[in-house]
Design a protein around this motif. Sequence first.
Motif, PDB file in Angstrom:
ATOM      1  N   SER A  31      42.418  67.951  74.169  1.00 23.25           N
ATOM      2  CA  SER A  31      42.025  69.354  74.389  1.00 23.25           C
ATOM      3  C   SER A  31      40.645  69.398  75.037  1.00 23.25           C
ATOM      4  O   SER A  31      39.896  68.420  74.998  1.00 23.25           O
ATOM      5  CB  SER A  31      42.003  70.052  73.020  1.00 23.25           C
ATOM      6  OG  SER A  31      41.453  71.342  73.103  1.00 23.25           O
ATOM      7  N   ILE A  76      37.081  69.460  76.560  1.00 21.65           N
ATOM      8  CA  ILE A  76      36.247  68.575  77.389  1.00 21.65           C
ATOM      9  C   ILE A  76      36.881  67.188  77.500  1.00 21.65           C
ATOM     10  O   ILE A  76      36.886  66.582  78.575  1.00 21.65           O
ATOM     11  CB  ILE A  76      34.813  68.484  76.786  1.00 21.65           C
ATOM     12  CG1 ILE A  76      34.129  69.862  76.842  1.00 21.65           C
ATOM     13  CG2 ILE A  76      33.974  67.444  77.520  1.00 21.65           C
ATOM     14  CD1 ILE A  76      32.818  69.962  76.054  1.00 21.65           C
ATOM     15  N   ASP A 104      43.259  61.026  69.470  1.00 24.22           N
ATOM     16  CA  ASP A 104      43.098  62.395  68.963  1.00 24.22           C
ATOM     17  C   ASP A 104      43.975  62.564  67.717  1.00 24.22           C
ATOM     18  O   ASP A 104      44.930  61.806  67.516  1.00 24.22           O
ATOM     19  CB  ASP A 104      43.536  63.401  70.053  1.00 24.22           C
ATOM     20  CG  ASP A 104      42.936  64.791  69.863  1.00 24.22           C
ATOM     21  OD1 ASP A 104      42.161  65.228  70.741  1.00 24.22           O
ATOM     22  OD2 ASP A 104      43.238  65.447  68.847  1.00 24.22           O
ATOM     23  N   ASN A 123      33.765  61.613  71.920  1.00 15.00           N
ATOM     24  CA  ASN A 123      33.717  63.044  72.240  1.00 15.00           C
ATOM     25  C   ASN A 123      34.293  63.949  71.147  1.00 15.00           C
ATOM     26  O   ASN A 123      33.947  65.122  71.079  1.00 15.00           O
ATOM     27  CB  ASN A 123      34.484  63.224  73.567  1.00 15.00           C
ATOM     28  CG  ASN A 123      34.771  64.663  73.893  1.00 15.00           C
ATOM     29  OD1 ASN A 123      33.888  65.395  74.311  1.00 15.00           O
ATOM     30  ND2 ASN A 123      36.016  65.090  73.677  1.00 15.00           N
ATOM     31  N   TYR A 156      27.089  71.335  61.664  1.00 12.14           N
ATOM     32  CA  TYR A 156      27.360  70.946  63.059  1.00 12.14           C
ATOM     33  C   TYR A 156      26.050  70.631  63.778  1.00 12.14           C
ATOM     34  O   TYR A 156      25.911  69.573  64.413  1.00 12.14           O
ATOM     35  CB  TYR A 156      28.102  72.096  63.745  1.00 12.14           C
ATOM     36  CG  TYR A 156      28.480  71.866  65.187  1.00 12.14           C
ATOM     37  CD1 TYR A 156      29.633  71.170  65.525  1.00 12.14           C
ATOM     38  CD2 TYR A 156      27.688  72.363  66.229  1.00 12.14           C
ATOM     39  CE1 TYR A 156      29.992  70.980  66.857  1.00 12.14           C
ATOM     40  CE2 TYR A 156      28.041  72.172  67.551  1.00 12.14           C
ATOM     41  CZ  TYR A 156      29.190  71.489  67.875  1.00 12.14           C
ATOM     42  OH  TYR A 156      29.545  71.290  69.187  1.00 12.14           O
ATOM     43  N   THR A 202      36.721  76.128  75.385  1.00  8.17           N
ATOM     44  CA  THR A 202      37.640  75.087  74.894  1.00  8.17           C
ATOM     45  C   THR A 202      38.296  75.609  73.607  1.00  8.17           C
ATOM     46  O   THR A 202      38.105  76.763  73.232  1.00  8.17           O
ATOM     47  CB  THR A 202      36.878  73.785  74.544  1.00  8.17           C
ATOM     48  OG1 THR A 202      36.035  74.040  73.418  1.00  8.17           O
ATOM     49  CG2 THR A 202      36.053  73.256  75.699  1.00  8.17           C
TER      50      THR A 202
HETATM   51  N1  LIG Z   1      32.993  73.751  73.767  1.00  9.26           N
HETATM   52  C1  LIG Z   1      31.694  73.863  73.607  1.00  9.26           C
HETATM   53  O1  LIG Z   1      31.093  74.909  73.867  1.00  9.26           O
HETATM   54  C2  LIG Z   1      30.900  72.685  73.120  1.00  9.26           C
HETATM   55  C3  LIG Z   1      29.503  72.796  73.115  1.00  9.26           C
HETATM   56  C4  LIG Z   1      28.760  71.713  72.661  1.00  9.26           C
HETATM   57  C5  LIG Z   1      29.392  70.561  72.245  1.00  9.26           C
HETATM   58  N2  LIG Z   1      30.756  70.492  72.265  1.00  9.26           N
HETATM   59  C6  LIG Z   1      31.357  69.234  71.792  1.00  9.26           C
HETATM   60  O2  LIG Z   1      32.311  68.802  72.720  1.00  9.26           O
HETATM   61  C7  LIG Z   1      33.233  67.927  72.052  1.00  9.26           C
HETATM   62  C8  LIG Z   1      34.637  68.288  72.467  1.00  9.26           C
HETATM   63  O3  LIG Z   1      34.957  69.575  71.950  1.00  9.26           O
HETATM   64  P1  LIG Z   1      35.721  70.696  72.780  1.00  9.26           P
HETATM   65  O4  LIG Z   1      34.773  71.788  73.013  1.00  9.26           O
HETATM   66  O5  LIG Z   1      36.444  70.097  73.917  1.00  9.26           O
HETATM   67  O6  LIG Z   1      36.707  71.233  71.637  1.00  9.26           O
HETATM   68  P2  LIG Z   1      38.288  71.126  71.443  1.00  9.26           P
HETATM   69  O7  LIG Z   1      38.502  71.655  70.065  1.00  9.26           O
HETATM   70  O8  LIG Z   1      38.990  71.804  72.576  1.00  9.26           O
HETATM   71  O9  LIG Z   1      38.592  69.577  71.495  1.00  9.26           O
HETATM   72  C9  LIG Z   1      38.249  68.715  70.434  1.00  9.26           C
HETATM   73  C10 LIG Z   1      39.356  67.699  70.260  1.00  9.26           C
HETATM   74  O10 LIG Z   1      38.921  66.788  69.253  1.00  9.26           O
HETATM   75  C11 LIG Z   1      40.011  66.529  68.392  1.00  9.26           C
HETATM   76  N3  LIG Z   1      39.517  66.133  67.079  1.00  9.26           N
HETATM   77  C12 LIG Z   1      38.903  66.885  66.140  1.00  9.26           C
HETATM   78  N4  LIG Z   1      38.636  66.157  65.048  1.00  9.26           N
HETATM   79  C13 LIG Z   1      39.082  64.899  65.299  1.00  9.26           C
HETATM   80  C14 LIG Z   1      39.107  63.699  64.546  1.00  9.26           C
HETATM   81  N5  LIG Z   1      38.654  63.661  63.287  1.00  9.26           N
HETATM   82  N6  LIG Z   1      39.630  62.586  65.118  1.00  9.26           N
HETATM   83  C15 LIG Z   1      40.138  62.635  66.374  1.00  9.26           C
HETATM   84  N7  LIG Z   1      40.164  63.752  67.122  1.00  9.26           N
HETATM   85  C16 LIG Z   1      39.639  64.882  66.590  1.00  9.26           C
HETATM   86  C17 LIG Z   1      40.791  67.840  68.333  1.00  9.26           C
HETATM   87  O11 LIG Z   1      42.141  67.625  67.911  1.00  9.26           O
HETATM   88  C18 LIG Z   1      40.684  68.309  69.775  1.00  9.26           C
HETATM   89  O12 LIG Z   1      41.749  67.828  70.564  1.00  9.26           O
HETATM   90  C19 LIG Z   1      32.966  68.090  70.550  1.00  9.26           C
HETATM   91  O13 LIG Z   1      32.210  66.986  70.089  1.00  9.26           O
HETATM   92  C20 LIG Z   1      32.129  69.350  70.497  1.00  9.26           C
HETATM   93  O14 LIG Z   1      31.290  69.383  69.378  1.00  9.26           O
HETATM   94  C21 LIG Z   1      31.520  71.521  72.693  1.00  9.26           C
END
Ligand SMILES: NC(=O)c1ccc[n+]([C@@H]2O[C@H](COP(=O)([O-])OP(=O)(O)OC[C@H]3O[C@@H](n4cnc5c(N)ncnc54)[C@H](O)[C@@H]3O)[C@@H](O)[C@H]2O)c1
Length: 294
Positions: free
Chosen positions: A13, A15, A34, A78, A159, A194
């Motif tokens: 999903s 990023i 994932d 990630n 977080y 996301t």
């Molecule tokens: N979207 C934002 O605005 C944002 C901002 C800052 C940081 N981030 C960081 O970016 C990274 C990716 O998040 P995203 O925004 O793409 O969110 P997302 O929820 O779309 O994707 C996260 C993915 O991680 C997987 N996941 C969650 N827990 C897990 C685990 N224990 N083991 C394996 N997989 C796991 C989920 O199933 C999901 O597919 C994260 O570390 C998040 O903290 C996102």
Amino acid sequence: MAPPVAIVTGASSGIGLALTKYLLERKWAVVMADLNAPKEKLDNTLFVKTDISSWDQQAAMFKQAHEWRGRLDFLAANAGMDDRDDIFNTISSDSTKPPKQPNMKTIEVNLVGTYYGIKLAAHYMTLDSKAAGKEKVGGKIVVTASAAGIYPLPSVPQYAATKHALVGLVRSMGPVAAPLNIRINALCPALVATGLAPPGLMDNFNQDQVTPMSTMMQCFSELASLEDVGKADWVETGRAGDVVEGNLKDLIWHSPPERPESSSYMDEKGLEDWARTYAERNRNFAMQDWMNQS
Ligand SMILES: NC(=O)c1ccc[n+]([C@@H]2O[C@H](COP(=O)([O-])OP(=O)(O)OC[C@H]3O[C@@H](n4cnc5c(N)ncnc54)[C@H](O)[C@@H]3O)[C@@H](O)[C@H]2O)c1
């Protein structure tokens, strides 16, 4: 050249999925780790169902990933999640209801799980993979921290704490890992659309406040010199211990604050003393562990 191999955690999903597609377009082979399977089948990928907060699951995933193509070049650590506890919005005024043990899954996933990933990547990246076409041992790691790793985020303090911790981890590990040809850096996304945020949150923001995914890819590319992967000196050159915020179209590089002059024990000689003393003590720990196991 044999295709380089990446592991992307949280690849199904947001990023992680966008990065997987970005790497595939550039002829990488990608292990998608994932909790959930990706919704679409992508060529040159291997999906391994993994909870990164479990050492056993993550160790098994890395082993399977390395056996798949016989090499590991890049880890995007990630996967992450937001808070599952809220201290100050759940205080009970009932004296018969003291607090229950809080849900700390955010720390187990974002911090502990990411640390496990770095530990495993360091092992598999420094195995000799010449038979699989790898020129030199080593590789690159990009940890996805957050803008909440630089600025406070009161709505999700666990977080924010984990993401601050990841920035500290990367800054501290960067110089230690680089001489081993492992270059580790951190990406701090601002707000990106996301699956992370709870439903409704994104509706409250103007679209012009949302950072495009293309900025995230530019950050990954800069942090891991992804466009240079074919070059012979790829593992020996490039950034180490750096932190970049991807915000709208901008890449904002964040340096640690300057130390006061009174901290001269952290000058070059001081840092060497710290490194030598801890390395000696930790080797003893490792030896003790090994003796206990055998
Ligand atoms: N979207 C934002 O605005 C944002 C901002 C800052 C940081 N981030 C960081 O970016 C990274 C990716 O998040 P995203 O925004 O793409 O969110 P997302 O929820 O779309 O994707 C996260 C993915 O991680 C997987 N996941 C969650 N827990 C897990 C685990 N224990 N083991 C394996 N997989 C796991 C989920 O199933 C999901 O597919 C994260 O570390 C998040 O903290 C996102």
